[in-house]
Design a protein around this motif. Structure first.
Motif, mmCIF file in Angstrom:
data_model
loop_
_atom_site.group_PDB
_atom_site.id
_atom_site.type_symbol
_atom_site.label_atom_id
_atom_site.label_comp_id
_atom_site.label_asym_id
_atom_site.label_seq_id
_atom_site.Cartn_x
_atom_site.Cartn_y
_atom_site.Cartn_z
ATOM 1 N N LEU A 136 -7.714 9.716 -10.999
ATOM 2 C CA LEU A 136 -7.621 10.114 -9.681
ATOM 3 C C LEU A 136 -6.826 11.314 -9.352
ATOM 4 C CD1 LEU A 136 -5.555 6.632 -8.822
ATOM 5 C CD2 LEU A 136 -7.692 7.333 -8.539
ATOM 6 N N PRO A 137 -6.246 12.087 -10.394
ATOM 7 C CA PRO A 137 -6.064 13.282 -10.351
ATOM 8 C C PRO A 137 -7.288 14.368 -9.992
ATOM 9 C CG PRO A 137 -4.756 12.603 -12.126
ATOM 10 C CD PRO A 137 -5.788 11.719 -11.786
ATOM 11 N N ARG A 138 -8.271 13.885 -10.440
ATOM 12 C CA ARG A 138 -9.594 14.885 -10.210
ATOM 13 C C ARG A 138 -10.227 14.441 -8.838
ATOM 14 N NH1 ARG A 138 -12.560 13.513 -15.862
ATOM 15 N NH2 ARG A 138 -14.318 14.724 -14.947
ATOM 16 N N ALA A 139 -10.124 13.484 -8.084
ATOM 17 C CA ALA A 139 -10.599 13.057 -6.909
ATOM 18 C C ALA A 139 -10.115 14.119 -5.727
ATOM 19 C CB ALA A 139 -10.191 11.673 -6.341
ATOM 20 N N ASN A 140 -11.173 14.239 -4.903
ATOM 21 C CA ASN A 140 -10.944 15.159 -3.746
ATOM 22 C C ASN A 140 -10.067 14.350 -2.909
ATOM 23 O OD1 ASN A 140 -12.791 17.054 -4.770
ATOM 24 N ND2 ASN A 140 -14.545 16.095 -3.595
ATOM 25 N N ALA A 141 -9.965 13.126 -2.721
ATOM 26 C CA ALA A 141 -8.945 12.455 -2.000
ATOM 27 C C ALA A 141 -8.869 11.012 -2.469
ATOM 28 C CB ALA A 141 -9.572 12.303 -0.546
ATOM 29 N N VAL A 142 -7.839 10.383 -2.585
ATOM 30 C CA VAL A 142 -7.597 9.054 -2.928
ATOM 31 C C VAL A 142 -7.007 8.221 -1.828
ATOM 32 C CG1 VAL A 142 -6.186 7.712 -4.628
ATOM 33 C CG2 VAL A 142 -7.032 10.101 -5.154
ATOM 34 N N ILE A 143 -7.752 6.944 -1.665
ATOM 35 C CA ILE A 143 -7.310 6.040 -0.812
ATOM 36 C C ILE A 143 -6.856 4.698 -1.514
ATOM 37 C CG2 ILE A 143 -8.219 4.478 1.212
ATOM 38 C CD1 ILE A 143 -10.227 6.639 1.771
ATOM 39 N N ALA A 144 -5.662 4.224 -1.346
ATOM 40 C CA ALA A 144 -4.973 3.043 -1.898
ATOM 41 C C ALA A 144 -5.538 1.922 -0.980
ATOM 42 C CB ALA A 144 -3.686 3.055 -2.077
ATOM 43 N N TYR A 145 -6.392 1.239 -0.982
ATOM 44 C CA TYR A 145 -6.955 0.350 -0.028
ATOM 45 C C TYR A 145 -6.279 -1.281 -0.342
ATOM 46 C CZ TYR A 145 -10.400 -2.419 2.662
ATOM 47 O OH TYR A 145 -11.039 -3.250 3.476
ATOM 48 N N GLY A 146 -5.533 -1.753 0.498
ATOM 49 C CA GLY A 146 -4.991 -2.939 0.432
ATOM 50 C C GLY A 146 -3.240 -2.721 -0.118
ATOM 51 N N THR A 147 -2.805 -3.750 0.178
ATOM 52 C CA THR A 147 -1.445 -3.826 0.009
ATOM 53 C C THR A 147 -0.987 -3.577 -1.745
ATOM 54 O OG1 THR A 147 -0.564 -4.816 1.930
ATOM 55 C CG2 THR A 147 0.796 -4.802 0.427
ATOM 56 N N CYS A 148 -1.748 -4.269 -2.348
ATOM 57 C CA CYS A 148 -1.651 -4.256 -3.874
ATOM 58 C C CYS A 148 -1.548 -2.883 -4.431
ATOM 59 C CB CYS A 148 -2.622 -5.098 -4.754
ATOM 60 S SG CYS A 148 -2.349 -6.925 -4.510
ATOM 61 N N ALA A 149 -2.560 -2.172 -3.908
ATOM 62 C CA ALA A 149 -3.090 -0.680 -4.446
ATOM 63 C C ALA A 149 -1.920 0.308 -3.616
ATOM 64 C CB ALA A 149 -4.405 -0.240 -4.013
#
Length: 316
Positions: A152-165
Motif C-alpha cells: 500500500l505505501p507504494r501505490a499511486n492511490a489507495v481506495i478502501a472499498y467497503g466498510t470493512c476496509a
C-alpha cells in the motif's frame, strides 16, 4: 496525486465493441457515474474520456478479512456488465477472486503489478487483522498485515472499498478478538492515506466515480471519515423518497402494514437514514433500486462502527 496507466493494446472503443457494448450504452453508464458524482449530463463525456484513455490504469485489488460481498456487488453490475466495461477500461492486474492464476502464478502476477514502472492504484476489500502481529489472516504464507505494509505505501492511490476496509466492519465489532482495523487505522504509520468508499456493500458506481476523479486529477474533497463528499455529502434521509412521509408524521407501524406498502416512513422501524451519509437513494444499485425503496430500513452500513453503534437493526 499522480496516477499512471498501462498502454492499451487496442483502442478501448474497439474492445468494448467486440463485447457488444454500444457507444450509447457506454455513454449512458458514464452518465450514471457523472450523476453520482454530482455533475451535470455534459460531464458524462469527461467520464468517458477518463475511462477510454489510450493507456489503461493498473489496478491491484487486495482481499483481507471479509465476505467478498463488495466484489460480488461489483461483479454483478449490469447494463453494461462489469466484464464488458470496467475490465476493458481498467487493467485489473491482480484480484484473487476472479483471476485465472493461482498459487505461485498469482503471487508472480502480484509481484509484476506492484513493480511495474507505471505504478498502480490499490483497491482494498476487507478489514486488516492486526492482533498478534496479524496472525489471524494469511495469504500465500504471509499475513494480510505484512502484505499491506509492503504494497500500500507504494501505490499511486489507495481506495478502501467497503466498510470493512474503511473502518473494520463486522470484523471490528466488539469484542474484536483479531484486532481488525480499517486500512487507514492499520497503515497510517506507513504513510497510507486511503480514500474510503464504505457500504456493506458499496454501490460500485461510487468506486468507479472515485477512480474517474483520480484519473482526471481534479482532486477529491473528503469528509472527516475519509469519504468523498460527492458520494457521501448528504444523509440518506435528505435524499429519501419517503422523506415527505417523515415530515408529515406518517410512519409505518410494522413491515406488514398497509402503511409500509404505501411507502410510509420506516424511521420508527429502525431506519438509520437520518444519521447515515450515503447517496443510495440517488445512485441506486444497477440504477434499479435500493434498500429503503425495496421496503427495508437503512441500517447505516456506511458509517464507522455501525455494527456496534447502529444496532438493533430492527425495533419492531
Amino acid at each position: 496525486m499522480k496516477v499512471t496507466v498501462h498502454p492499451a493494446v487496442e483502442n478501448v472503443q474497439e474492445r468494448l465493441s467486440k463485447r457488444n457494448v454500444s457507444r450509447r450504452d457506454f455513454l449512458r453508464y458514464c452518465g450514471l457515474v457523472a450523476a453520482a458524482m454530482g455533475m451535470g449530463p455534459a460531464f458524462a463525456v469527461e467520464v468517458a474520456q477518463a475511462l477510454t484513455a489510450p493507456r489503461r490504469p493498473s489496478v491491484v485489488y487486495l482481499h483481507n478479512a471479509e465476505c467478498t460481498g463488495c466484489s460480488e456487488a461489483l461483479l454483478r453490475t449490469g447494463a453494461p456488465y462489469i466484464d464488458e466495461l470496467i475490465l476493458d477500461t481498467l487493467s485489473l492486474d491482480y484480484h484473487e477472486t476472479i483471476m485465472a492464476a493461482a498459487g505461485e502464478a498469482a503471487e508472480e502476477a502480484l509481484k509484476q503489478a506492484i513493480n511495474a514502472k507505471e505504478g498502480f492504484i490499490a483497491v482494498v476489500e476487507g478489514a486488516v487483522p492486526t492482533g498478534d502481529a496479524g496472525q489471524y489472516g494469511y495469504i500465500g504464507g504471509r499475513t494480510m498485515l505484512e502484505i499491506g505494509k509492503e504494497i500500500l505505501p507504494r501505490a499511486n492511490a489507495v481506495i478502501a472499498y467497503g466498510t470493512c476496509a474503511a473502518y473494520g466492519g463486522i470484523q471490528a465489532a466488539a469484542p474484536n478478538p483479531t484486532g481488525a482495523r480499517g486500512v487507514n487505522e492499520a497503515f497510517a504509520e506507513y504513510g497510507v492515506k486511503a480514500i474510503n468508499v464504505p457500504g456493506c456493500p458499496p454501490n460500485p458506481i461510487n468506486l468507479v466515480g472515485t477512480i474517474v476523479a483520480l484519473l482526471k486529477g481534479t482532486g477529491l474533497k473528503l469528509d472527516r471519515d475519509g469519504r468523498p463528499l460527492m458520494f457521501y455529502g448528504k444523509t440518506v434521509h435528505e435524499l429519501c423518497e419517503r422523506r415527505k412521509h417523515f415530515e408529515a408524521g406518517e410512519f409505518a407501524p410494522s413491515f406488514k402494514s398497509e402503511e409500509a406498502r404505501k411507502g410510509w416512513c420506516l424511521y420508527e422501524l429502525g431506519c438509520k437514514g437520518p444519521v447515515t451519509m450515503n447517496n443510495c437513494p440517488k445512485a441506486r444499485f444497477n440504477d434499479t433500486n435500493w434498500p429503503v425503496g425495496a421496503g427495508h430500513p437503512c441500517i447505516g452500513c456506511s458509517e464507522p462502527g455501525f455494527w456496534d453503534s447502529m444496532g438493533p437493526f430492527y425495533e419492531n
